[in-house]
Design a protein around this motif. Sequence first.
Motif, mmCIF file in Angstrom:
data_model
loop_
_atom_site.group_PDB
_atom_site.id
_atom_site.type_symbol
_atom_site.label_atom_id
_atom_site.label_comp_id
_atom_site.label_asym_id
_atom_site.label_seq_id
_atom_site.Cartn_x
_atom_site.Cartn_y
_atom_site.Cartn_z
ATOM 1 N N ILE A 30 34.660 -6.647 18.709
ATOM 2 C CA ILE A 30 35.536 -5.741 19.461
ATOM 3 C C ILE A 30 35.182 -5.740 20.952
ATOM 4 O O ILE A 30 35.472 -4.799 21.668
ATOM 5 N N GLY A 31 34.583 -6.836 21.398
ATOM 6 C CA GLY A 31 34.169 -6.924 22.798
ATOM 7 C C GLY A 31 35.305 -6.735 23.783
ATOM 8 O O GLY A 31 35.113 -6.189 24.876
ATOM 9 N N LYS A 32 36.528 -7.173 23.431
ATOM 10 C CA LYS A 32 37.661 -7.044 24.354
ATOM 11 C C LYS A 32 38.047 -5.588 24.621
ATOM 12 O O LYS A 32 38.707 -5.281 25.613
ATOM 13 N N LEU A 33 37.618 -4.689 23.743
ATOM 14 C CA LEU A 33 37.851 -3.256 23.951
ATOM 15 C C LEU A 33 36.955 -2.696 25.051
ATOM 16 O O LEU A 33 37.201 -1.614 25.563
ATOM 17 N N GLN A 34 35.920 -3.466 25.424
ATOM 18 C CA GLN A 34 34.895 -3.018 26.371
ATOM 19 C C GLN A 34 34.262 -1.708 25.899
ATOM 20 O O GLN A 34 34.330 -0.672 26.580
ATOM 21 N N PRO A 35 33.597 -1.735 24.730
ATOM 22 C CA PRO A 35 33.061 -0.505 24.134
ATOM 23 C C PRO A 35 32.020 0.199 24.985
ATOM 24 O O PRO A 35 31.947 1.429 24.981
ATOM 25 N N GLY A 36 31.213 -0.558 25.728
ATOM 26 C CA GLY A 36 30.226 0.085 26.592
ATOM 27 C C GLY A 36 30.882 0.977 27.627
ATOM 28 O O GLY A 36 30.465 2.124 27.842
ATOM 29 N N HIS A 37 31.922 0.476 28.271
ATOM 30 C CA HIS A 37 32.661 1.267 29.255
ATOM 31 C C HIS A 37 33.365 2.453 28.587
ATOM 32 O O HIS A 37 33.403 3.558 29.147
ATOM 33 N N GLN A 38 33.936 2.232 27.417
ATOM 34 C CA GLN A 38 34.648 3.304 26.719
ATOM 35 C C GLN A 38 33.704 4.466 26.392
ATOM 36 O O GLN A 38 34.065 5.646 26.548
ATOM 37 N N LEU A 39 32.485 4.143 25.965
ATOM 38 C CA LEU A 39 31.528 5.193 25.603
ATOM 39 C C LEU A 39 31.051 5.961 26.828
ATOM 40 O O LEU A 39 30.910 7.197 26.789
ATOM 41 N N ILE A 40 30.787 5.261 27.919
ATOM 42 C CA ILE A 40 30.352 5.959 29.133
ATOM 43 C C ILE A 40 31.486 6.838 29.670
ATOM 44 O O ILE A 40 31.248 7.967 30.118
ATOM 45 N N GLU A 41 32.718 6.336 29.611
ATOM 46 C CA GLU A 41 33.856 7.149 30.041
ATOM 47 C C GLU A 41 33.951 8.416 29.191
ATOM 48 O O GLU A 41 34.194 9.513 29.711
ATOM 49 N N TRP A 42 33.735 8.286 27.882
ATOM 50 C CA TRP A 42 33.783 9.452 27.001
ATOM 51 C C TRP A 42 32.711 10.474 27.387
ATOM 52 O O TRP A 42 32.982 11.674 27.465
ATOM 53 N N PHE A 43 31.490 10.001 27.646
ATOM 54 C CA PHE A 43 30.423 10.915 28.062
ATOM 55 C C PHE A 43 30.772 11.600 29.376
ATOM 56 O O PHE A 43 30.544 12.804 29.541
ATOM 57 N N ALA A 44 31.325 10.843 30.320
ATOM 58 C CA ALA A 44 31.679 11.434 31.616
ATOM 59 C C ALA A 44 32.743 12.510 31.453
ATOM 60 O O ALA A 44 32.670 13.583 32.081
ATOM 61 N N ASP A 45 33.740 12.256 30.612
ATOM 62 C CA ASP A 45 34.816 13.222 30.415
ATOM 63 C C ASP A 45 34.388 14.420 29.564
ATOM 64 O O ASP A 45 35.031 15.476 29.614
ATOM 65 N N THR A 46 33.306 14.261 28.799
ATOM 66 C CA THR A 46 32.887 15.292 27.842
ATOM 67 C C THR A 46 31.641 16.033 28.305
ATOM 68 O O THR A 46 31.169 16.944 27.625
ATOM 69 N N HIS A 47 31.082 15.674 29.450
ATOM 70 C CA HIS A 47 29.768 16.201 29.835
ATOM 71 C C HIS A 47 29.735 17.721 29.958
ATOM 72 O O HIS A 47 28.725 18.359 29.626
ATOM 73 N N ASP A 48 30.830 18.349 30.420
ATOM 74 C CA ASP A 48 30.827 19.807 30.524
ATOM 75 C C ASP A 48 30.687 20.455 29.154
ATOM 76 O O ASP A 48 29.927 21.415 28.979
ATOM 77 N N ARG A 49 31.390 19.928 28.171
ATOM 78 C CA ARG A 49 31.303 20.479 26.816
ATOM 79 C C ARG A 49 29.926 20.230 26.211
ATOM 80 O O ARG A 49 29.416 21.048 25.428
ATOM 81 N N LEU A 50 29.305 19.124 26.580
ATOM 82 C CA LEU A 50 27.967 18.819 26.082
ATOM 83 C C LEU A 50 26.893 19.608 26.812
ATOM 84 O O LEU A 50 25.743 19.653 26.360
ATOM 85 N N GLY A 51 27.233 20.217 27.936
ATOM 86 C CA GLY A 51 26.267 21.001 28.696
ATOM 87 C C GLY A 51 25.294 20.180 29.514
ATOM 88 O O GLY A 51 24.163 20.598 29.752
ATOM 89 N N VAL A 52 25.727 18.985 29.974
ATOM 90 C CA VAL A 52 24.842 18.126 30.756
ATOM 91 C C VAL A 52 25.496 17.785 32.096
ATOM 92 O O VAL A 52 26.719 17.816 32.231
ATOM 93 N N VAL A 53 24.661 17.484 33.072
ATOM 94 C CA VAL A 53 25.154 17.110 34.399
ATOM 95 C C VAL A 53 24.649 15.736 34.807
ATOM 96 O O VAL A 53 24.903 15.291 35.928
ATOM 97 N N GLU A 54 23.938 15.076 33.903
ATOM 98 C CA GLU A 54 23.379 13.772 34.229
ATOM 99 C C GLU A 54 23.315 12.924 32.969
ATOM 100 O O GLU A 54 22.935 13.400 31.898
ATOM 101 N N LEU A 55 23.693 11.668 33.091
ATOM 102 C CA LEU A 55 23.577 10.703 32.005
ATOM 103 C C LEU A 55 22.617 9.611 32.438
ATOM 104 O O LEU A 55 22.913 8.815 33.320
ATOM 105 N N ASP A 56 21.437 9.614 31.816
ATOM 106 C CA ASP A 56 20.450 8.558 32.019
ATOM 107 C C ASP A 56 20.824 7.431 31.064
ATOM 108 O O ASP A 56 20.789 7.604 29.845
ATOM 109 N N GLN A 57 21.183 6.264 31.604
ATOM 110 C CA GLN A 57 21.711 5.192 30.773
ATOM 111 C C GLN A 57 20.647 4.336 30.109
ATOM 112 O O GLN A 57 20.953 3.333 29.468
#
Length: 379
Positions: free
Chosen positions: A261-288
């Motif tokens: 599923i490399g063409k889906l660019q899963p790494g980017h999709q997951l980071i985008e999800w974390f960025a959009d969800t960070h307020d609900r998760l209660g975090v202000v920083e993502l250490d990759q």
Amino acid sequence: MSSAESILDDWEDLASRAGTVFSSRPSFVLNVAGALRLNVRFVVVRRGCRVVALAPLDTVRRGPFVLAKVVGSTLGVPLEFLSDDEEASDVLLGGVADQGWMLTGDSMIANDPTVVRLGRHGAWDADALVRERVPVVVLRPGDTASSIRSAKSLKRLRQYRSKIERQSEYRVEQIRDVAHLDARWNDIVSLAADSVEGTDKVNYLVAPHGEFARDFLRSEARAGRLCIAGLVVDGRWVAHEIGVRTHRRMEGWLTHYDPSIGKLQPGHQLIEWFADTHDRLGVVELDQGVGVNKIKSVWANAGVRRIAGDGGSEGLVALWVHEVGVTQPSFDSGPNPLGAAQSGRAGPRSMISAAAPAGNRWRFATASRDTARDPAKFR
């Protein structure tokens, strides 16, 4: 002290006050020590009845000397010494020097107070070099992926998702509790194996690391700190980012995806999800996590500097350094973050007394745990 269990409550309390990464918590250290059958000594400093500094060290005899390795070394995670303040750090370092041990840790955090004090402590001869930087995404409350990436980049990711959604079911599944983790564990392990097959990457979810990984993640889930985001396509678990929360930071530990599923660019999709969800998760920083690649770099707006070096009271010391706010990670060796090397050795005088400030009552102790004979676990 006769065992590590006798300091667990104090250790948890100190980690909650002074810890900045999951690797300094009992849930990580004790599970690693048990799974890898380490011979761990715990160097503990108390001010009155309160534990104010602690270092779990895997002691290994090398000919005439003892090498004390910070537990977690070689596992690809940032490490730290737990300490409330500089005075406690000085006493801790003096105590280690008094044992006559050589100290090593391959991934120490740069602005950790004890690492900073190591370069200034009279009992140690220390040196360190910058080795690499770890990308970090900093998000303010209300920020989303659009605060970091261009509209064109995010549109492209949406198009990749839409193409999958027209043909298959697509969703992001979040794992936070033990029951959910256990239900998905076989999928997580299978995906990790497929992801690293044919590469030089280490699979931390199988022996000899697999036991500590599962027990550690179960502990973090019980504490409410686990966050695994998985991509599910047509009911198949095809990608995941395993994260653990420390205060308001999400530490990305392991990422795997199905190469199909490399063409889906899963790494980017997951980071985008974390960025959009960070307020609900209660975090202000993502250490990759440790290691720089193109995916992490395009999202990063801060960085962590890593170092390795040598020195010691009578031998070697190898350390990390942690610098936040570097917007363009680079890979030059950089300056020695410990400053000029400090010369000197642990002499016959008591380093504990010498380091202890007037007016404070200090106690220094070591507790041993031979996990080769008596494996320790923290579940």
